[in-house]
Scaffold this active site. Structure first.
Site, PDB file in Angstrom:
ATOM      1  CD  GLU A   1      -6.242  -4.916   3.859  1.00 42.32           C
ATOM      2  OE1 GLU A   1      -6.101  -4.650   5.075  1.00 42.32           O
ATOM      3  OE2 GLU A   1      -6.646  -4.087   3.020  1.00 42.32           O
TER       4      GLU A   1
ATOM      5  CE1 TYR B   1      -3.585  -6.592   8.487  1.00 43.68           C
ATOM      6  CE2 TYR B   1      -5.789  -5.645   8.422  1.00 43.68           C
ATOM      7  CZ  TYR B   1      -4.566  -5.861   7.826  1.00 43.68           C
ATOM      8  OH  TYR B   1      -4.311  -5.352   6.584  1.00 43.68           O
TER       9      TYR B   1
ATOM     10  CD  GLN C   1       0.126  -2.800   3.661  1.00 45.32           C
ATOM     11  OE1 GLN C   1       0.960  -2.216   3.011  1.00 45.32           O
ATOM     12  NE2 GLN C   1      -0.985  -2.177   4.089  1.00 45.32           N
TER      13      GLN C   1
ATOM     14  CD  GLU D   1      -2.891   1.005   2.446  1.00 44.04           C
ATOM     15  OE1 GLU D   1      -2.962  -0.079   3.064  1.00 44.04           O
ATOM     16  OE2 GLU D   1      -3.668   1.959   2.639  1.00 44.04           O
TER      17      GLU D   1
ATOM     18  CG  ASN E   1      -9.439  -1.287   1.257  1.00 40.65           C
ATOM     19  OD1 ASN E   1      -9.031  -2.444   1.336  1.00 40.65           O
ATOM     20  ND2 ASN E   1      -9.299  -0.413   2.240  1.00 40.65           N
ATOM     21  CD  GLU E   2     -10.435  -2.748   5.626  1.00 34.55           C
ATOM     22  OE1 GLU E   2     -10.329  -1.651   6.217  1.00 34.55           O
ATOM     23  OE2 GLU E   2      -9.817  -3.768   5.981  1.00 34.55           O
TER      24      GLU E   2
ATOM     25  CG  ASN F   1      -7.843   2.210   5.328  1.00 34.77           C
ATOM     26  OD1 ASN F   1      -8.695   1.390   4.985  1.00 34.77           O
ATOM     27  ND2 ASN F   1      -7.393   2.284   6.572  1.00 34.77           N
TER      28      ASN F   1
HETATM   29  O1  AHR Z   1      -3.222  -2.917   5.915  1.00 33.03           O
HETATM   30  C1  AHR Z   1      -3.467  -1.770   6.674  1.00 33.03           C
HETATM   31  C2  AHR Z   1      -4.914  -1.302   6.552  1.00 33.03           C
HETATM   32  O2  AHR Z   1      -5.763  -2.241   7.141  1.00 33.03           O
HETATM   33  C3  AHR Z   1      -5.451  -1.179   5.155  1.00 33.03           C
HETATM   34  O3  AHR Z   1      -5.139   0.056   4.585  1.00 33.03           O
HETATM   35  C4  AHR Z   1      -6.927  -1.314   5.332  1.00 33.03           C
HETATM   36  O4  AHR Z   1      -7.554  -1.888   4.226  1.00 33.03           O
HETATM   37  C5  AHR Z   1      -7.055  -2.159   6.585  1.00 33.03           C
HETATM   38  O5  AHR Z   1      -7.916  -1.563   7.503  1.00 33.03           O
END
Ligand code: AHR
Length: 549
Positions: free
Chosen positions: A329, A278, A386, A61, A206-207, A106
């Site tokens: 992700e 995550y 990432q 990113e 994205n999200e 993001n």
């Molecule tokens: O990977 C970091 C962030 O986590 C990304 O920008 C977003 O898509 C997610 O919230």
């Protein structure tokens, strides 16, 4: 960005009484605490599915030092003529990362791709509102495709569904994929890229379920916009594959409803849906490492749940098409999160989200790799989030690169999860994880516990071309070694190619530039290959056993 951060939103949701209690029910099966042996029978005909070549992709990113100082650093002694860091390219080539998602995240929801193409001296410096960072636009679409191809990876593009329109998305597809003779393809050619880039896979936003996202919108609205964009993009290039934007995670109050509503609108127009998640050893696990190394079971659960939503919508639509899942992700991320870790203060290439990974993180990442492998039938794309400097297996400084602890299980997944995933049903002792606390996703909705968790998490792969079979095993027992007895039904392994482990006495041990080898793979004594095999797995370990068949 102004308004609600991801962390702030979820905290608010929790305080508003949206949290539910975790389950306290133990599983129905007796826990065989005394027995240290797990038994697994392997039959090469019992296959889950071919493993997608894109199962262990990654993500870059425009965030922190991922691009600038990470992969692109014209001032570095490692830079090539393009300004790309050759030492980083070498690492990515060696890993054989198959596909890399770009440019966000993001970031993408406020990104105008036209700012990042054409002569570099004419590109504007723009304030990125997602991470409050100065984006110089010296690296953009063409540089990324060039870099990814050099690194041996397919580019996977994210589209701006925040400030961007469906027309902008179609224009980018035209810029990248049409050979010549149209407005946007001729613009690419005028920028020095005569041949089309041939970008196959595109993430449609994205999200967009997250109130922290620039341009966040309700599910129905997103689904309708996705249909419009998909049709326009496919008019430009009918061969592309599209991934709809799914829930940002199970902690969202709109989890499942978002996915269902979105798919009710755009099911026919897309090929897959995204999953994100995550993990961390924090409130969700009560900082208990035994619970933490079981958290990959939450990934299994999320995959099952989103697959069920896809299939319900499929049935309702009487569609013959089954959607694939794109877990684009996933990683551990909980320390370098929120506040100063996410605020670039309007500067270029700030140090953001520079998570330092320890041994227990590496064990969980190994478990998460196992979860992806055993869902090879549905998960066709997944991206470790990432790749460089930002929540990443690879870190850079002026002097070189560092392999963080999570590099190693990721590297094994890339090396050994090839061919086909096999059905295995290990039987062995387990321990209870009855409930979970609040998730690392900054106080969102908790999930139920897992009941009885097997000490050994085992997956098996078979590569008929290379004539190899591989087991990847997480030993969740933090105190004791555990034995695995393997009975091969229809194969007799001839020899051991590799038997290695990641382990150590200190679950919190990290690799640093000063001490880069605290957590690295260690060789184990080879077992005798044969139709019946027995191996000992050290406590706190993730191991690979690869065999010639
Ligand atoms: O990977 C970091 C962030 O986590 C990304 O920008 C977003 O898509 C997610 O919230």
């Amino acid at each position: 960005m102004n308004g609600l951060s991801r962390r702030g939103f979820l905290k608010h949701a929790s305080q508003a009484g949206l949290a539910v209690a975790g389950s306290s029910a133990l599983g129905p099966f007796a826990v065989a605490q005394g027995d240290r042996v797990t038994r697994v029978a392997i039959d090469s005909d019992r296959q889950i599915a071919p493993i997608s070549p894109y199962l262990f992709g990654s993500f870059l990113e425009h965030l922190g030092r991922a691009v600038y100082e990470g992969i692109y650093d014209p001032g570095s002694k490692f830079a090539d003529n393009n300004g790309f860091r050759t030492d980083v390219i070498q690492e990515v080539q060696e890993l054989r990362v198959p596909i890399i998602r770009y440019p966000g995240g993001n970031f993408v929801s406020g990104y105008h791709w036209l700012d990042g193409v054409g002569p570099k001296k004419n590109r504007p410096a723009v304030l990125d509102r997602a991470w409050n960072t100065l984006e110089t636009n010296q690296f953009g679409t063409n540089e990324f495709v060039t870099w990814a191809r050099l690194a041996g990876a397919e580019p996977l593009f994210g589209l701006n569904f925040g400030t961007g329109s469906a027309e902008d998305a179609a224009a980018l597809v035209e810029y990248c994929n049409v050979a010549k003779g149209t407005k946007w393809s001729e613009l690419r050619r005028s920028h020095g890229y005569d041949q089309p880039h041939g970008v196959k896979v595109w993430c449609v936003g994205n999200e967009m379920d997250g109130p922290w996202q620039i341009g966040h919108m309700p599910a129905r609205e997103y689904g309708i916009k996705a249909v419009d964009a998909a049709r326009q993009m496919r008019a430009v290039d009918p061969s592309i594959k599209l991934v709809a934007c799914g829930s940002s995670g199970p902690f969202m109050p709109t989890y499942i409803d978002w996915d269902r509503t979105v798919l009710e609108e755009c099911y026919d127009e897309v090929d897959g849906i995204s999953l994100h998640r995550y993990w961390g050893n924090d409130e969700e696990t009560n900082k208990d490492s035994s619970t933490y190394v079981a958290m990959n079971l939450a990934m299994d659960r999320q995959i099952r749940e989103i697959a069920a939503v896809c299939d319900a919508v499929q049935a309702r639509k009487r569609s013959s098409k089954q959607l694939h899942l794109s877990f684009d992700e996933w990683n551990v991320w909980y320390r370098a999160r929120g506040g100063e870790f996410s605020n670039g203060h309007g500067k270029p290439a700030p140090h953001l989200l520079e998570e330092q990974y320890n041994l227990e993180d590496a064990l969980l990442v190994g478990g998460l790799a196992n979860s992806l492998i055993r869902h090879s039938d549905r998960v066709k794309i997944a991206c470790l989030a990432q790749l460089v400097n930002v929540i990443a297996p690879i870190m850079t400084n002026e002097a070189g690169v560092l392999r963080q602890t999570i590099y190693y299980p990721y590297a094994w997944a890339l090396k050994y999860a090839r061919g086909r995933a096999l059905i295995v049903s290990p039987e062995g002792p387990a321990y209870p994880v009855a409930s979970l606390g609040r998730p690392v996703e900054a106080i969102g909705l908790p999930s139920p516990g897992f009941g009885d968790v097997p000490y050994l998490d085992v997956v098996a792969t078979l590569d008929p071309e290379k004539k190899t079979a591989t087991l990847l095993v997480l030993n969740r027992d933090l105190e004791k070694s555990r034995s695995l007895e393997i009975a091969w039904h229809d194969l007799t392994p001839a020899s051991v190619i590799a038997f290695e482990t990641i382990t150590g006495s200190d679950l919190k041990a990290i690799n640093t530039f000063a001490d880069p080898k605290r957590v690295v793979p260690q060789k184990l004594d080879n077992p005798r290959a044969g139709s019946k095999m027995s191996v000992d797995l050290p406590p706190r370990s993730y191991s690979v056993l690869s065999l010639a068949i």
